[in-house]
Design an enzyme around this catalytic site. Structure first.
Site, short mmCIF file in Angstrom:
data_model
loop_
_atom_site.label_atom_id
_atom_site.label_comp_id
_atom_site.label_asym_id
_atom_site.label_seq_id
_atom_site.Cartn_x
_atom_site.Cartn_y
_atom_site.Cartn_z
N HIS A 101 11.01 -2.36 9.71
CA HIS A 101 12.03 -1.53 10.37
C HIS A 101 13.38 -2.04 9.88
CE1 HIS A 101 8.72 -1.71 13.38
NE2 HIS A 101 9.10 -0.50 13.75
N ASP A 104 14.48 -5.08 11.69
CA ASP A 104 13.69 -6.31 11.52
C ASP A 104 14.32 -7.17 10.44
OD1 ASP A 104 11.67 -5.07 13.00
OD2 ASP A 104 10.55 -4.48 11.20
C1 XUL Z 1 4.41 0.06 17.88
C2 XUL Z 1 4.11 0.26 16.46
C3 XUL Z 1 5.27 0.25 15.53
C4 XUL Z 1 5.11 1.17 14.38
C5 XUL Z 1 6.34 1.25 13.50
O1 XUL Z 1 3.32 0.09 18.71
O2 XUL Z 1 2.97 0.38 16.09
O3 XUL Z 1 5.50 -1.05 15.14
O4 XUL Z 1 4.04 0.80 13.56
O5 XUL Z 1 7.47 1.60 14.19
#
Ligand code: XUL
Ligand code: CO
Length: 437
Positions: A101, A104
């Site tokens: 992300h 992150d």
């Molecule tokens: C949350 C989840 C996220 C997604 C990406 O449960 O799975 O981390 O994979 O946003």
């Protein structure tokens, strides 16, 4: 920079007889199974958020994990250092991909301009490290759930300014993903849902979510990003009810809003079980409708009702997943992303290796077992035969749309009673899987 994982050498394949906990017993990257190498089939990816940002704090206590490469600050320099530690890990583990992300990898600033600047500074190091190691970005995404501005949702917020902010954040995350050669981009709507229907205009929120994705599709074309878009279904947590609740809900949504040609699904095992399905159910539904794109590989806990994101170790799960994948011809842009974190008590850096080695070996075994089942053809032949009545006669005519209810009535009236079908052989087939495992 000093080595982050100094005590660990590159993880090697030592075969099933090895007693070395820091070796692969089944994952042999270059071994060919069913026409492709294991690395090509499995396309393993490390989730940056869990491996490098999640300290394993919970509602009852603070983080426990030791991350000696991290100075604990929110500085850009620390974020850049963390990237170098992460790539050392990817290299030593021998994975081809990672996912992140935006927030992150780089700290959120006081304004969007500052956040974008921070992101650019870290992306520069990500690019250097990708070029140095050959590790690639499986997909990028934007965190549209952590900042308080997203308390009512992002694309489904009641506040149009928040929608616009989220769109700006996604635009930047897509640009960065493109710059890094990312093979995909994920939309997971953590807060795209509601706490109570008393304050919610559901129809309007769904329209807004669709508009958001349509804007993303347009922007993708505008900037020439060629990666695959995915939606990741999850029914709840942090919302009480999330709109992308499962594969079927996503498919209906994508069809209604004419988005089905633009997005595939990223199916996560633990999200499937939270939705009251099995992992394999979600995979099969997506594959049957041509929208299985990628997988977040993890495991839940039957006794806990939330997203525990444990590493996948269940051989039934990995075998069934690989059966579906082999049947559909394997991944194109997708892969197996370990959206999983170590247990709170597994706090040492080396535990990251144990966790990922276990997940990779579990999928490698699943692949070998599924390939053997597929090669022998017993299961596929059984299923084919079970539907044999559709291959000719009345079945073929019904499938071809040649008959209506009237003709079916005439046919059955003439035929009289029908013979019972052959047995479904549920237990025999379950036993068969065990023989292969
Ligand atoms: C949350 C989840 C996220 C997604 C990406 O449960 O799975 O981390 O994979 O946003
Ligand atoms: Co996920």
């Amino acid at each position: 920079m000093k080595e982050a994982f100094g005590g660990v050498q590159k993880i090697q394949y030592e075969g099933p007889g090895s007693k070395n906990a820091l070796a692969f017993k089944h994952y042999n990257a270059q071994e060919v199974v069913s026409g492709k190498t294991m690395a090509e089939h499995l396309r393993f990816s490390v989730a940056y958020w869990h491996a490098f940002r999640n300290g394993c704090g919970d509602q009852f206590g603070g983080p426990t994990r030791l991350m000696p490469w991290d100075d604990g600050t929110d500085s850009v320099a620390n974020a850049q250092n963390r990237v170098r530690a992460a790539f050392e890990f990817f290299e030593k583990l021998g994975v081809g991909f990672y996912c992140f992300h935006d927030r992150d990898v780089a700290p959120e600033g006081a304004s969007l301009a500052e956040s974008n600047k921070n992101l650019d500074a870290v992306v520069k190091v990500l690019k250097e490290e990708q070029d140095r190691t050959g590790v690639k970005l499986l997909w990028g995404t934007a965190c549209l759930f952590a900042h308080p501005r997203y308390m009512h949702g992002a694309a489904t917020s009641c506040n149009a300014d928040v929608f616009a902010y989220a769109a700006a954040q996604v635009a930047k995350a897509m640009e960065v993903t493109k710059h890094l050669g990312g093979e995909g981009y994920v939309f997971w709507g953590g807060r795209e849902g509601y706490k109570t229907l008393l304050n919610t205009n559901m129809g309007r929120e769904l329209d807004h979510l669709a508009r958001f994705l349509q804007m993303a599709v347009d922007y993708k074309k505008e900037i020439g990003f060629k990666g695959q878009f995915y939606i990741e279904p999850k029914p709840k947590e942090p919302t009480k009810h999330q709109y992308d609740s499962d594969a079927a809900a996503c498919y209906a949504f994508l069809q209604k809003y004419d988005l089905v040609d633009h997005l595939k699904l990223n199916i996560e095992a633990n999200h499937a079980t939270l939705a009251g399905h099995t992992f394999i159910h979600e995979l099969e539904f997506a594959a049957a409708n041509g929208i299985l794109g990628s997988i977040d590989a993890n495991r839940g806990d039957l006794l806990l009702g939330w997203d525990t994101d444990q590493f996948p170790t269940d051989l039934y799960d990995t075998t069934f997943a690989m059966l579906t994948l082999l049947k559909m011809g394997g991944f194109t842009t997708g892969g197996l992303n370990f959206d999983a974190h170590v247990a709170r008590e597994s706090f040492e850096p080396v535990d990251l290796f144990h966790a990922h080695i276990g997940g990779m070996d579990a999928f490698a075994r699943g692949l070998k077992i599924a390939a053997a089942i597929q090669k022998d053809g017993v299961l596929a032949d059984f299923v084919k035969q079970r539907y044999g009545s559709w291959d000719s006669g009345i079945g073929a005519d019904i499938e071809a749309g040649k008959l209506g209810m009237k003709q079916c009535s005439e046919y059955i009236l003439k035929k009289g009673d029908i013979a019972p079908n052959s047995s479904g052989r549920v237990e025999m087939l379950e036993n068969l899987i065990n023989e292969y495992i």
